[in-house]
Design a protein around this motif. Sequence first.
Motif, mmCIF file in Angstrom:
data_model
loop_
_atom_site.group_PDB
_atom_site.id
_atom_site.type_symbol
_atom_site.label_atom_id
_atom_site.label_comp_id
_atom_site.label_asym_id
_atom_site.label_seq_id
_atom_site.Cartn_x
_atom_site.Cartn_y
_atom_site.Cartn_z
ATOM 1 N N PHE A 220 22.707 96.955 91.475
ATOM 2 C CA PHE A 220 24.025 97.561 91.250
ATOM 3 C C PHE A 220 24.099 99.013 91.735
ATOM 4 C CE2 PHE A 220 23.846 94.043 88.142
ATOM 5 C CZ PHE A 220 24.884 93.299 88.692
ATOM 6 N N GLY A 221 22.946 99.550 92.153
ATOM 7 C CA GLY A 221 22.951 100.883 92.759
ATOM 8 C C GLY A 221 23.016 100.801 94.279
ATOM 9 N N SER A 222 23.004 99.597 94.827
ATOM 10 C CA SER A 222 22.980 99.454 96.286
ATOM 11 C C SER A 222 24.401 99.324 96.838
ATOM 12 C CB SER A 222 22.153 98.229 96.670
ATOM 13 O OG SER A 222 22.924 97.069 96.432
ATOM 14 N N ASN A 223 24.504 99.289 98.159
ATOM 15 C CA ASN A 223 25.844 99.254 98.757
ATOM 16 C C ASN A 223 26.476 97.872 98.718
ATOM 17 O OD1 ASN A 223 25.945 101.959 99.318
ATOM 18 N ND2 ASN A 223 24.843 101.698 101.258
ATOM 19 N N ASP A 224 25.664 96.839 98.731
ATOM 20 C CA ASP A 224 26.219 95.482 98.717
ATOM 21 C C ASP A 224 25.472 94.655 97.669
ATOM 22 O OD1 ASP A 224 27.138 92.966 99.125
ATOM 23 O OD2 ASP A 224 26.469 92.796 101.209
ATOM 24 N N MET A 225 26.020 94.640 96.454
ATOM 25 C CA MET A 225 25.313 93.992 95.341
ATOM 26 C C MET A 225 25.138 92.482 95.541
ATOM 27 S SD MET A 225 28.215 94.001 92.323
ATOM 28 C CE MET A 225 29.819 93.224 92.562
ATOM 29 N N GLN A 226 25.915 91.910 96.486
ATOM 30 C CA GLN A 226 25.895 90.451 96.630
ATOM 31 C C GLN A 226 25.192 89.967 97.905
ATOM 32 O OE1 GLN A 226 30.226 90.152 95.259
ATOM 33 N NE2 GLN A 226 29.474 88.149 94.662
ATOM 34 N N ARG A 231 21.052 89.049 95.540
ATOM 35 C CA ARG A 231 21.287 87.844 94.714
ATOM 36 C C ARG A 231 19.954 87.277 94.226
ATOM 37 N NH1 ARG A 231 22.878 84.319 97.644
ATOM 38 N NH2 ARG A 231 23.484 85.417 99.528
ATOM 39 N N GLU A 232 18.927 87.408 95.074
ATOM 40 C CA GLU A 232 17.594 86.948 94.675
ATOM 41 C C GLU A 232 17.051 87.832 93.540
ATOM 42 O OE1 GLU A 232 15.414 85.484 98.032
ATOM 43 O OE2 GLU A 232 13.550 86.303 97.219
ATOM 44 N N LYS A 233 17.252 89.137 93.684
ATOM 45 C CA LYS A 233 16.769 90.064 92.639
ATOM 46 C C LYS A 233 17.510 89.839 91.319
ATOM 47 C CE LYS A 233 15.343 93.856 95.590
ATOM 48 N NZ LYS A 233 15.777 95.114 96.205
ATOM 49 N N LEU A 234 18.821 89.622 91.397
ATOM 50 C CA LEU A 234 19.586 89.465 90.155
ATOM 51 C C LEU A 234 19.227 88.151 89.455
ATOM 52 C CD1 LEU A 234 21.585 91.032 88.435
ATOM 53 C CD2 LEU A 234 23.442 89.746 89.501
ATOM 54 N N MET A 235 18.926 87.129 90.254
ATOM 55 C CA MET A 235 18.512 85.859 89.643
ATOM 56 C C MET A 235 17.182 86.057 88.899
ATOM 57 S SD MET A 235 18.617 82.155 91.423
ATOM 58 C CE MET A 235 20.266 81.691 90.931
ATOM 59 N N THR A 236 16.317 86.874 89.489
ATOM 60 C CA THR A 236 15.036 87.179 88.845
ATOM 61 C C THR A 236 15.261 87.999 87.574
ATOM 62 O OG1 THR A 236 14.068 87.219 91.034
ATOM 63 C CG2 THR A 236 12.741 88.151 89.262
ATOM 64 N N ASP A 295 31.153 102.187 88.910
ATOM 65 C CA ASP A 295 31.838 103.014 89.929
ATOM 66 C C ASP A 295 31.318 102.702 91.315
ATOM 67 O OD1 ASP A 295 33.427 104.294 88.172
ATOM 68 O OD2 ASP A 295 32.270 106.178 88.099
ATOM 69 N N LYS A 296 29.984 102.638 91.400
ATOM 70 C CA LYS A 296 29.357 102.387 92.707
ATOM 71 C C LYS A 296 29.868 101.072 93.304
ATOM 72 C CE LYS A 296 26.050 102.635 95.882
ATOM 73 N NZ LYS A 296 25.974 103.662 96.896
ATOM 74 N N GLN A 297 30.052 100.066 92.453
ATOM 75 C CA GLN A 297 30.494 98.745 92.946
ATOM 76 C C GLN A 297 32.019 98.619 92.941
ATOM 77 O OE1 GLN A 297 28.362 97.006 94.452
ATOM 78 N NE2 GLN A 297 26.599 98.197 93.719
ATOM 79 N N LYS A 298 32.709 99.718 92.616
ATOM 80 C CA LYS A 298 34.195 99.715 92.553
ATOM 81 C C LYS A 298 34.719 98.631 91.618
ATOM 82 C CE LYS A 298 34.910 101.850 97.067
ATOM 83 N NZ LYS A 298 33.495 102.062 97.414
ATOM 84 N N ILE A 299 34.047 98.510 90.471
ATOM 85 C CA ILE A 299 34.503 97.564 89.447
ATOM 86 C C ILE A 299 35.221 98.372 88.371
ATOM 87 C CG2 ILE A 299 33.785 95.926 87.647
ATOM 88 C CD1 ILE A 299 33.174 94.816 90.380
#
Length: 357
Positions: A220-226, A231-236, A295-299
Amino acid sequence: MYKNTKNIHCYLFGKGTINQIEEVLKDGYRIYFIDIYFKDKKLDLPLQKEDEIIYVDSSNEPTTDKIDEYKAYLVNKNKNKPSTIIGIGGGATLDTAKAVANLLTNEGKAEDYQGWDLVKNPAIYKVGIPTISGTGAEASRTCVMTNVKSGLKLGMNSDYTIYDQLILDPDLTKTVPKEQYFYTGMDTYIHSFESLNGNFRHTVGDAFAREAIRLCKEVFGSNDMQNDGNREKLMTASYLGGCAIANSFVGVVHPFSAGLSVVFKIHHCEANCITMRGMKEFYPNEYNEFFEMADKQKIKIPTLRKYITNINEDTFKKLYDSTIIHEKPLINALGENFKDILTYEKVKEIFTKMLKD
Ligand code: NAD
Ligand code: ZN
């Protein structure tokens, strides 16, 4: 006394592992519970003509009545002794498959097993395949269900509830809408910091939780969370967060979030995010990190005004009751005398903060 911890026995991890599903299915007919999103999508499953597919409408979180309905449906069709139950979807679908697998081998109704270690007989062999990451439902020993009559939102906490096998294929989460991806992903961040800030600590649980948090911050600190890697990291992270909770408890966020779910029917992960608006004094660092990641992810994290503009006294009472009932996590977070801290007035103040930006 120490608790004997059970974790997942087997998992297949990696892009495309869904194509290896046949390896982990048992012979005989099988029941698939699949999130409704996939109804008109192509999932390449090794279907046999005697298999049953049940599409789960995840717009509603599981209820004990719905689980009873599925059991009755399968019993009536003489399909209540499958070799394998497969859950493919998010927390709602994964939990539905877990609950039905328990109920098919245990008499009675779903509500009889809401609580801790009430399930007597081992469940049907089951395979979990998450399609969205964050709740940790794939790894946990519970399946959250609401009993609409009593208002009790509580799962069947049991070693029998844990999946026998997982397929963790990050390709399956490609299509998750952005907001949903953030809300659900944050569930593992929140579970993990709640357990790390609690009184009942466990070094193994801490290790799972710390790594889950580290991965969430990367994603969630990166430019493209998806993107593929994220997606591999978030699944982990989701899997590790689920394992962390098996060794520990949640804290202040989840009881308040449960209050929102019971009173306003707000889905779990969105309710957590709204709750974070009132959590600065309990978790100051994590509060800041959470809103920085959003904020970073514009959510735009919703306020409670999305559901109600002005909370009256009667609603405050309902919110208080459905929050304070969660004694285990509140003791974990605030100690035995948590009611001295979370007085009725204090609880009102916290819910009022959620109305504001
Ligand atoms: P969900 O199952 O509620 O689904 C959320 C939405 O995402 C749905 O609209 C669904 O159709 C959609 N979706 C799922 N996968 C998709 C995909 N690949 N592409 C597009 N859309 C997709 O999601 P959730 O947030 O994972 O789960 C919430 C549920 O999990 C709640 O019922 C909560 O109580 C439960 N929960 C369980 C545990 C546990 O340990 N068992 C822990 C936390 C939460
Ligand atoms: Zn949660």
